[in-house]
Write a protein that holds these residues in place. Structure first.
Motif, mmCIF file in Angstrom:
data_model
loop_
_atom_site.group_PDB
_atom_site.id
_atom_site.type_symbol
_atom_site.label_atom_id
_atom_site.label_comp_id
_atom_site.label_asym_id
_atom_site.label_seq_id
_atom_site.Cartn_x
_atom_site.Cartn_y
_atom_site.Cartn_z
ATOM 1 N N GLY A 5 44.868 27.149 46.614
ATOM 2 C CA GLY A 5 45.365 27.869 47.775
ATOM 3 C C GLY A 5 44.365 27.845 48.926
ATOM 4 N N GLN A 6 44.641 28.648 49.933
ATOM 5 C CA GLN A 6 43.811 28.638 51.144
ATOM 6 C C GLN A 6 42.568 29.523 51.035
ATOM 7 N N LYS A 7 42.551 30.407 50.057
ATOM 8 C CA LYS A 7 41.374 31.270 49.907
ATOM 9 C C LYS A 7 41.302 31.766 48.464
ATOM 10 N N VAL A 8 40.287 31.320 47.743
ATOM 11 C CA VAL A 8 40.095 31.761 46.366
ATOM 12 C C VAL A 8 39.459 33.155 46.392
ATOM 13 N N ALA B 295 39.431 44.391 33.219
ATOM 14 C CA ALA B 295 40.684 44.744 33.888
ATOM 15 C C ALA B 295 40.558 44.599 35.399
ATOM 16 N N SER B 296 39.414 44.982 35.939
ATOM 17 C CA SER B 296 39.195 44.847 37.378
ATOM 18 C C SER B 296 39.192 43.373 37.785
ATOM 19 N N LEU B 297 38.530 42.536 36.995
ATOM 20 C CA LEU B 297 38.521 41.100 37.272
ATOM 21 C C LEU B 297 39.933 40.531 37.183
ATOM 22 N N ALA B 298 40.690 40.925 36.190
ATOM 23 C CA ALA B 298 42.065 40.437 36.048
ATOM 24 C C ALA B 298 42.900 40.778 37.276
ATOM 25 N N ARG B 299 42.679 41.961 37.849
ATOM 26 C CA ARG B 299 43.452 42.348 39.040
ATOM 27 C C ARG B 299 43.174 41.420 40.210
ATOM 28 N N ALA B 300 42.004 40.832 40.258
ATOM 29 C CA ALA B 300 41.672 39.906 41.352
ATOM 30 C C ALA B 300 42.542 38.657 41.314
ATOM 31 N N LEU B 301 43.112 38.360 40.159
ATOM 32 C CA LEU B 301 44.001 37.207 40.026
ATOM 33 C C LEU B 301 45.431 37.517 40.465
ATOM 34 N N GLY B 302 45.744 38.794 40.672
ATOM 35 C CA GLY B 302 47.119 39.207 40.881
ATOM 36 C C GLY B 302 47.564 39.253 42.328
ATOM 37 N N ASP B 303 48.843 39.502 42.491
ATOM 38 C CA ASP B 303 49.399 39.675 43.830
ATOM 39 C C ASP B 303 49.278 41.129 44.262
ATOM 40 N N GLU B 304 49.907 41.468 45.393
ATOM 41 C CA GLU B 304 49.768 42.808 45.951
ATOM 42 C C GLU B 304 50.340 43.876 45.022
ATOM 43 N N THR B 305 51.317 43.516 44.222
ATOM 44 C CA THR B 305 51.924 44.494 43.315
ATOM 45 C C THR B 305 51.091 44.707 42.057
ATOM 46 N N VAL C 88 42.543 30.856 39.977
ATOM 47 C CA VAL C 88 41.082 30.962 39.877
ATOM 48 C C VAL C 88 40.609 32.189 40.638
ATOM 49 N N ALA C 89 39.642 32.877 40.085
ATOM 50 C CA ALA C 89 38.906 33.909 40.820
ATOM 51 C C ALA C 89 37.425 33.651 40.601
ATOM 52 N N LEU C 90 36.667 33.726 41.672
ATOM 53 C CA LEU C 90 35.215 33.593 41.567
ATOM 54 C C LEU C 90 34.604 34.943 41.220
ATOM 55 N N MET C 91 33.464 34.906 40.586
ATOM 56 C CA MET C 91 32.731 36.113 40.194
ATOM 57 C C MET C 91 31.378 36.073 40.900
ATOM 58 N N ARG C 92 31.132 37.043 41.779
ATOM 59 C CA ARG C 92 29.936 37.004 42.620
ATOM 60 C C ARG C 92 28.663 36.780 41.798
ATOM 61 N N GLY C 93 27.933 35.736 42.190
ATOM 62 C CA GLY C 93 26.650 35.460 41.563
ATOM 63 C C GLY C 93 26.724 35.131 40.086
ATOM 64 N N HIS C 94 27.891 34.686 39.631
ATOM 65 C CA HIS C 94 28.082 34.518 38.196
ATOM 66 C C HIS C 94 28.847 33.241 37.855
ATOM 67 N N GLY C 95 30.026 33.054 38.407
ATOM 68 C CA GLY C 95 30.817 31.890 38.041
ATOM 69 C C GLY C 95 32.268 32.056 38.414
ATOM 70 N N MET C 96 33.157 31.736 37.475
ATOM 71 C CA MET C 96 34.587 31.827 37.765
ATOM 72 C C MET C 96 35.374 32.074 36.491
ATOM 73 N N VAL C 97 36.594 32.566 36.696
ATOM 74 C CA VAL C 97 37.593 32.634 35.632
ATOM 75 C C VAL C 97 38.773 31.791 36.091
ATOM 76 N N VAL C 98 39.286 30.962 35.174
ATOM 77 C CA VAL C 98 40.400 30.062 35.458
ATOM 78 C C VAL C 98 41.501 30.359 34.442
ATOM 79 N N VAL C 99 42.733 30.440 34.906
ATOM 80 C CA VAL C 99 43.859 30.740 34.012
ATOM 81 C C VAL C 99 44.971 29.718 34.204
ATOM 82 N N ALA C 100 45.793 29.557 33.156
ATOM 83 C CA ALA C 100 46.915 28.628 33.229
ATOM 84 C C ALA C 100 47.910 28.961 32.134
ATOM 85 N N GLU C 101 49.064 28.296 32.188
ATOM 86 C CA GLU C 101 50.118 28.521 31.214
ATOM 87 C C GLU C 101 50.053 27.543 30.045
#
Length: 256
Positions: free
Chosen positions: A125-128, A154-164, A172-185
């Motif tokens: 997307g346009q902004k990870v 749980a807080s990290l998981a919410r970063a992957l979600g939409d407004e609801t 993908v969500a990046l983790m400040r100073g740490h790395g990333m979490v990547v998810v798929a089906e």
């Protein structure tokens, strides 16, 4: 019990661990998981992904609390809550990777967002999103940048979600100073996304380093290129499998 899991899935999981290492997504640290059911998921025990070799290296965990199904299971990763909370929040997710890929970390600490700029990574997307553990820590927590409990997971998981907060919006969500979490089906696609996220990050950094304006993907380009590669793991997976199975570095002792 691990013995009841299909040999095909175990073989694929072990190969996936090895692929992440071969492509520089993990070293001694980082991990891969795959969902087994609505309530359980599979991960390796506490060890380097490149060294995962057989059923004895695997542990089944509960989605509900991230604890092993077998109380006598080998030691697991302290950050398994990254995985359990992602599965809990989003039933559509089937596989999760946590990586410390060096190419993505600069975008986790910079005001410049990581954005799709490479046709294999339109899913970004346009902004990870960047998840900052500092927004969750309390005075009692260890501020060691690790996701050691359900609250942080749980807080990290919410970063992957939409407004609801009900739907997984980001791969993908990046983790400040740490790395990333990547998810798929699927397990194949989480490996695919992990590899091409790191490549996109390197390409974007290189383009910024050249100087001048960097033209990133439009919203439609992100959607259309992501759709084009939605089944993209079908082509590279046999290649990546051959690479790790022909390498003397890795052992996969599972029967398939």
């Amino acid at each position: 019990m691990v013995s009841q899991i299909s040999s095909e899935l175990i073989h694929k999981y072990i190969d996936g661990c090895h692929m992440l290492h071969q492509h520089g997504l993990v070293d001694a640290y980082g991990h891969l998981s795959v969902r087994l059911s609505p309530s359980t998921f599979l991960m390796s025990r506490y060890m380097a992904p490149a060294l995962v070799a057989g059923k004895e290296d695997l542990v089944i965990y509960k989605v509900e609390d991230g604890e092993p199904v077998d109380a006598n299971a080998p030691r697991g990763f302290s950050e398994r809550y990254i995985h359990s909370e992602a599965y809990k929040a989003y039933p559509s997710i089937t596989a999760v990777v946590h990586s410390h890929a060096l190419s993505v970390i600069p975008f986790s600490v910079s005001s410049t967002p990581m954005s799709a700029c490479f046709h294999m990574a339109g899913f970004l997307g346009q902004k990870v999103p960047v998840w900052d553990c500092d927004t969750v820590y309390t005075a009692e927590d260890s501020h060691d940048m690790l996701v050691r409990n359900n609250k942080l997971g749980a807080s990290l998981a919410r970063a992957l979600g939409d407004e609801t907060g009900q739907n997984c919006k980001h791969a993908v969500a990046l983790m400040r100073g740490h790395g990333m979490v990547v998810v798929a089906e699927s397990l194949e696609m989480v490996i695919f996304r992990s590899i091409y996220t790191a490549q996109n990050a390197q390409i974007q950094q290189n383009a910024i380093g050249i100087g001048g304006a960097v033209k990133l993907f439009s919203a439609k380009e992100c959607v259309d290129s992501a759709q084009k590669t939605s089944g993209g793991a079908v082509k590279p997976w046999p290649l990546w499998t051959q690479e790790v199975e022909k390498s003397n570095m890795y052992e996969n002792a599972s029967n398939c």
